[in-house]
Design a protein around this motif. Structure first.
Motif, PDB file in Angstrom:
ATOM      1  N   ARG A  35      44.909  55.353  44.657  1.00 53.94           N
ATOM      2  CA  ARG A  35      44.211  54.641  43.589  1.00 53.94           C
ATOM      3  C   ARG A  35      43.490  53.456  44.212  1.00 53.94           C
ATOM      4  O   ARG A  35      43.811  53.012  45.321  1.00 53.94           O
ATOM      5  CB  ARG A  35      45.189  54.148  42.513  1.00 53.94           C
ATOM      6  N   LEU A  36      42.497  52.958  43.503  1.00 57.14           N
ATOM      7  CA  LEU A  36      41.779  51.773  43.944  1.00 57.14           C
ATOM      8  C   LEU A  36      42.181  50.587  43.083  1.00 57.14           C
ATOM      9  O   LEU A  36      42.365  50.719  41.875  1.00 57.14           O
ATOM     10  CB  LEU A  36      40.269  51.988  43.846  1.00 57.14           C
ATOM     11  N   THR A  37      42.308  49.437  43.709  1.00 57.67           N
ATOM     12  CA  THR A  37      42.657  48.208  43.010  1.00 57.67           C
ATOM     13  C   THR A  37      41.561  47.181  43.266  1.00 57.67           C
ATOM     14  O   THR A  37      41.217  46.911  44.418  1.00 57.67           O
ATOM     15  CB  THR A  37      44.009  47.652  43.504  1.00 57.67           C
ATOM     16  N   ASP A  38      40.997  46.630  42.194  1.00 63.35           N
ATOM     17  CA  ASP A  38      39.969  45.603  42.326  1.00 63.35           C
ATOM     18  C   ASP A  38      40.651  44.279  42.692  1.00 63.35           C
ATOM     19  O   ASP A  38      41.321  43.663  41.876  1.00 63.35           O
ATOM     20  CB  ASP A  38      39.207  45.457  41.008  1.00 63.35           C
ATOM     21  N   VAL A  39      40.470  43.864  43.946  1.00 65.89           N
ATOM     22  CA  VAL A  39      41.125  42.637  44.417  1.00 65.89           C
ATOM     23  C   VAL A  39      40.088  41.548  44.711  1.00 65.89           C
ATOM     24  O   VAL A  39      40.403  40.566  45.397  1.00 65.89           O
ATOM     25  CB  VAL A  39      41.965  42.922  45.679  1.00 65.89           C
ATOM     26  N   THR A  40      38.888  41.704  44.185  1.00 66.88           N
ATOM     27  CA  THR A  40      37.809  40.775  44.506  1.00 66.88           C
ATOM     28  C   THR A  40      38.211  39.323  44.236  1.00 66.88           C
ATOM     29  O   THR A  40      38.120  38.464  45.121  1.00 66.88           O
ATOM     30  CB  THR A  40      36.549  41.113  43.682  1.00 66.88           C
ATOM     31  N   ASN A  41      38.636  39.041  43.033  1.00 62.13           N
ATOM     32  CA  ASN A  41      38.993  37.666  42.676  1.00 62.13           C
ATOM     33  C   ASN A  41      40.260  37.211  43.380  1.00 62.13           C
ATOM     34  O   ASN A  41      40.324  36.083  43.890  1.00 62.13           O
ATOM     35  CB  ASN A  41      39.149  37.534  41.164  1.00 62.13           C
ATOM     36  N   ALA A  42      41.260  38.078  43.424  1.00 60.95           N
ATOM     37  CA  ALA A  42      42.521  37.718  44.075  1.00 60.95           C
ATOM     38  C   ALA A  42      42.322  37.439  45.560  1.00 60.95           C
ATOM     39  O   ALA A  42      43.030  36.621  46.151  1.00 60.95           O
ATOM     40  CB  ALA A  42      43.550  38.832  43.872  1.00 60.95           C
ATOM     41  N   ALA A  43      41.359  38.134  46.156  1.00 58.46           N
ATOM     42  CA  ALA A  43      41.106  37.945  47.580  1.00 58.46           C
ATOM     43  C   ALA A  43      40.259  36.711  47.862  1.00 58.46           C
ATOM     44  O   ALA A  43      40.122  36.305  49.020  1.00 58.46           O
ATOM     45  CB  ALA A  43      40.417  39.181  48.152  1.00 58.46           C
ATOM     46  N   GLY A  44      39.690  36.118  46.827  1.00 61.67           N
ATOM     47  CA  GLY A  44      38.882  34.924  47.010  1.00 61.67           C
ATOM     48  C   GLY A  44      37.446  35.185  47.380  1.00 61.67           C
ATOM     49  O   GLY A  44      36.764  34.302  47.922  1.00 61.67           O
ATOM     50  N   VAL A  45      36.962  36.379  47.066  1.00 61.95           N
ATOM     51  CA  VAL A  45      35.568  36.718  47.360  1.00 61.95           C
ATOM     52  C   VAL A  45      34.724  36.367  46.140  1.00 61.95           C
ATOM     53  O   VAL A  45      34.602  37.156  45.203  1.00 61.95           O
ATOM     54  CB  VAL A  45      35.424  38.210  47.730  1.00 61.95           C
ATOM     55  N   GLN A  46      34.177  35.181  46.147  1.00 54.57           N
ATOM     56  CA  GLN A  46      33.375  34.688  45.029  1.00 54.57           C
ATOM     57  C   GLN A  46      31.913  34.687  45.455  1.00 54.57           C
ATOM     58  O   GLN A  46      31.475  33.806  46.189  1.00 54.57           O
ATOM     59  CB  GLN A  46      33.829  33.279  44.636  1.00 54.57           C
ATOM     60  N   PHE A  47      31.170  35.658  44.989  1.00 48.62           N
ATOM     61  CA  PHE A  47      29.788  35.818  45.452  1.00 48.62           C
ATOM     62  C   PHE A  47      28.938  36.400  44.340  1.00 48.62           C
ATOM     63  O   PHE A  47      29.391  37.267  43.582  1.00 48.62           O
ATOM     64  CB  PHE A  47      29.751  36.760  46.664  1.00 48.62           C
ATOM     65  N   ARG A  48      27.714  35.952  44.281  1.00 45.46           N
ATOM     66  CA  ARG A  48      26.746  36.544  43.374  1.00 45.46           C
ATOM     67  C   ARG A  48      25.395  36.600  44.071  1.00 45.46           C
ATOM     68  O   ARG A  48      24.877  35.579  44.535  1.00 45.46           O
ATOM     69  CB  ARG A  48      26.633  35.761  42.061  1.00 45.46           C
ATOM     70  N   HIS A  49      24.847  37.788  44.142  1.00 42.70           N
ATOM     71  CA  HIS A  49      23.566  37.981  44.803  1.00 42.70           C
ATOM     72  C   HIS A  49      22.445  37.354  43.988  1.00 42.70           C
ATOM     73  O   HIS A  49      22.423  37.444  42.761  1.00 42.70           O
ATOM     74  CB  HIS A  49      23.304  39.484  44.981  1.00 42.70           C
ATOM     75  N   ASN A  50      21.519  36.722  44.685  1.00 43.07           N
ATOM     76  CA  ASN A  50      20.343  36.135  44.046  1.00 43.07           C
ATOM     77  C   ASN A  50      19.116  36.918  44.493  1.00 43.07           C
ATOM     78  O   ASN A  50      18.715  36.871  45.663  1.00 43.07           O
ATOM     79  CB  ASN A  50      20.203  34.661  44.446  1.00 43.07           C
ATOM     80  N   SER A  51      18.486  37.639  43.580  1.00 41.78           N
ATOM     81  CA  SER A  51      17.285  38.407  43.907  1.00 41.78           C
ATOM     82  C   SER A  51      16.028  37.552  43.858  1.00 41.78           C
ATOM     83  O   SER A  51      14.959  37.998  44.296  1.00 41.78           O
ATOM     84  CB  SER A  51      17.124  39.583  42.933  1.00 41.78           C
ATOM     85  N   GLY A  52      16.152  36.353  43.302  1.00 39.04           N
ATOM     86  CA  GLY A  52      14.994  35.481  43.151  1.00 39.04           C
ATOM     87  C   GLY A  52      14.136  35.806  41.947  1.00 39.04           C
ATOM     88  O   GLY A  52      13.100  35.157  41.727  1.00 39.04           O
ATOM     89  N   ALA A  53      14.533  36.805  41.153  1.00 41.88           N
ATOM     90  CA  ALA A  53      13.703  37.247  40.028  1.00 41.88           C
ATOM     91  C   ALA A  53      13.506  36.116  39.016  1.00 41.88           C
ATOM     92  O   ALA A  53      14.467  35.481  38.584  1.00 41.88           O
ATOM     93  CB  ALA A  53      14.353  38.451  39.349  1.00 41.88           C
TER      94      ALA A  53
END
Length: 565
Positions: A35-53
């Motif tokens: 199974r897959l577990t979403d650990v993005t927040n728990a792992a501390g990966v805080q990111f949001r891509h900026n396309s500049g749009a």
């Protein structure tokens, strides 16, 4: 019964591996075993891509961006790099930079972007990781709209911008995917860069669907551009050999590139995915030159003879034949191209009979990667999907702007099944997917998934095995070969079966997966032997290796098995 047991029972009933290769068998329906577990927040990966749009509908806004698993500090743990865009001149709203996350070895990461010297604003697209100066620490190349950047690893936890000193400064374009590879086998990594179209903000074309409101243009609105090939001189600088190598082709509109040895001659070849132009398969002629053989190989067009909108690409031995197969993601209504090697140097498109074709017809695919998600010994295929224009949601019957990723489980017998909706963690939730990379960030022996979205967050999915399947991993270091051993092939043999992996740079879309290679082995306790074909041409063999370990392999120096992962 899992596929491994099914194969072994069938073989025990009287069939030989020569008479009955794994490709002809089909895996009975069963529980997934992972199974897959979403650990993005728990792992501390805080990111949001900026396309500049900002409403100007500038073409690059639709395509970014990529991601990478890399061990930047060479501590044996995979770190994460996320590529970012930026606001356009005259429309400044925020500061956005690359993001480098150091693995804390406990399931979490620390943002070290600033201390690593990567807190820079660029309109980044893709990433390629490779130790171009063979000092034991991986360097980073970031493709950009405008001037791409080379960041040299100092070995002290930081990077310095080596773009100008390396001779790479001055070549500007709309660069997309890139990869490091040693095309002349001199032990030094060379650099291949994809370019999309000839575009700049000053020469942006006005496209419209209603004659008044601007919309994103299709690639046909712009002239193509050639890919670039830079030869490593060995003194920290590079020479542009695009023209002399046979790579130059100004008709290309390239988005993805994968390295493979398609003709099994021990020299690395390149497969380039082009958007609305024929794909290119650059055969290595072993004399510093390449020849495009995509048409003869059956990879240039669809089965109908049409050039599709190629986005991402990966190569892997998904049928257990010992030969690399190929996956190429395409636009919606075009399907993923899945190609199986048949006659020497020739591929057949098996998308429809495999089940991948129909399942991907309505999706627009970008990043893709072969991985053995359930560790049963057969490569599966993960795909990031998402459209390029939010207005598609208004088109009747269209799947939408955000689209579910797909995870095609290899059932054997040439069949795949999309199990994205069964792996948990909201993996199947619609996303505007772009980059995708794979790596074992928690060192538990299975392969995890990193995914980026356009103008949105990144996602880190931890792979958790539920059926106690096991693996064996190999981390190669070259001495005569390039230090990263990119281009080297690893073959393992167990109970009449063979698995093959290649240490590869690039692949997917704008992204880079980890360099160590992972083989799933179900419940096996050991393998009979491993054969390493180093990129230098040297071959080494080791026997009776225990499963459940990572083996560090130093060319000419031997092999060292680490307890556990």
């Amino acid at each position: 019964m899992n596929r491994r047991d099914f194969l072994f029972r069938t073989l025990a009933a009287g069939l030989t591996t020569a008479a009955a290769p794994p490709w002809i068998f089909a895996k009975p329906p069963a529980t997934l075993g992972f199974r897959l577990t979403d650990v993005t927040n728990a792992a501390g990966v805080q990111f949001r891509h900026n396309s500049g749009a900002y409403g100007g509908k500038l073409l690059p806004e639709t395509l970014g961006s990529g991601c990478a698993f890399l061990d930047y500090d060479s501590d044996g743990w995979q770190d994460i790099l996320l590529v970012n865009g930026m606001d356009w001149p005259g429309h400044k709203r925020q500061r956005s930079t690359l993001r480098l996350y150091r693995n804390n070895r406990n399931g979490t990461f620390t943002d070290v972007t600033r201390s690593a010297g990567l807190d820079v604003e660029i309109y980044g697209m893709g990433v390629a990781v490779g130790d171009y100066n063979n000092d034991g620490f991986p360097d980073i190349f970031i493709t950009c709209v405008g001037q791409s950047r080379l960041f040299r690893n100092t070995g002290r936890g930081a990077f310095v911008d080596a773009t100008r000193s390396s001779g790479l400064f001055g070549r500007q374009g709309f660069s997309t995917s890139a990869l490091w590879f040693d095309y002349d086998r001199d032990g030094l990594l060379d650099l291949f860069i994809c370019n999309y179209v000839r575009w700049s903000p000053q020469h942006d074309v006005f496209c419209s669907t209603d004659g008044s409101h601007k919309s994103y243009c299709t690639p046909e609105a712009y002239r193509g551009d050639t890919c670039w090939l830079f030869h490593n001189r060995g003194n920290g600088t590079f020479e542009d050999v695009t023209a002399t190598s046979g790579i130059f082709d100004s008709s290309s509109k390239s988005l993805g590139v994968a390295m493979l040895d398609y003709d099994q001659d021990g020299w690395p070849d390149l497969l380039v995915a082009n958007d609305t132009q024929p794909n290119k398969l650059y055969r290595n002629l072993k004399n510093g030159k390449f020849k495009d053989v995509a048409v003869e190989a059956g990879l240039a067009f669809s089965t109908e003879g049409k050039a599709r909108a190629g986005m991402g690409v990966d190569a892997g031995d998904f049928d257990g034949s010992g030969k690399p197969g190929v996956a190429i993601t395409n636009f919606d209504n075009e399907m993923i191209g899945l190609y199986r090697a048949t006659a020497p140097g020739v591929f057949d498109d098996v998308s429809i009979p495999s089940g991948i074709g129909a399942a991907s017809r309505n999706s627009l695919g970008f990043g893709c990667s072969f991985l053995d998600a359930d560790l049963d010994g057969f490569l599966d295929l993960a795909v990031a999907n998402g459209h390029i224009d939010e207005t598609v949601r208004n088109i009747r019957g269209n799947i939408g702007y955000a689209q579910p990723p797909q995870l095609f489980l290899n059932l054997g017998g040439g069949k795949f099944r999309d199990v994205a909706g069964q792996v948990g963690a909201g993996f199947e939730s619609p996303k505007v997917g772009r980059g995708l990379a794979c790596g074992d960030f928690d060192r538990d022996g299975d392969v995890d998934i990193l995914m980026t979205t356009n103008n949105g967050p990144a996602y880190l999915y931890r792979n958790d095995q539920t059926a106690n399947a096991r693996s064996i991993r190999f981390h190669l270091k070259g001495t005569q070969s390039n230090r990263d051993a990119i281009g080297s092939a690893v073959h393992i043999f167990h109970q009449g079966q063979r698995q093959s992996r290649i240490v590869r740079g690039g692949s997917s879309y704008l992204s880079q997966s980890e360099l160590p290679v992972t083989f799933g082995l179900g419940g096996l306790e050991k393998i009979e032997r491993v054969v390493i074909d180093w990129s230098s041409g040297r071959t080494e063999e080791y026997k009776d290796l225990r499963v459940g370990k990572t083996y560090n392999c130093m060319e000419t120096k031997g092999i060292d098995g680490q307890p556990g992962f």
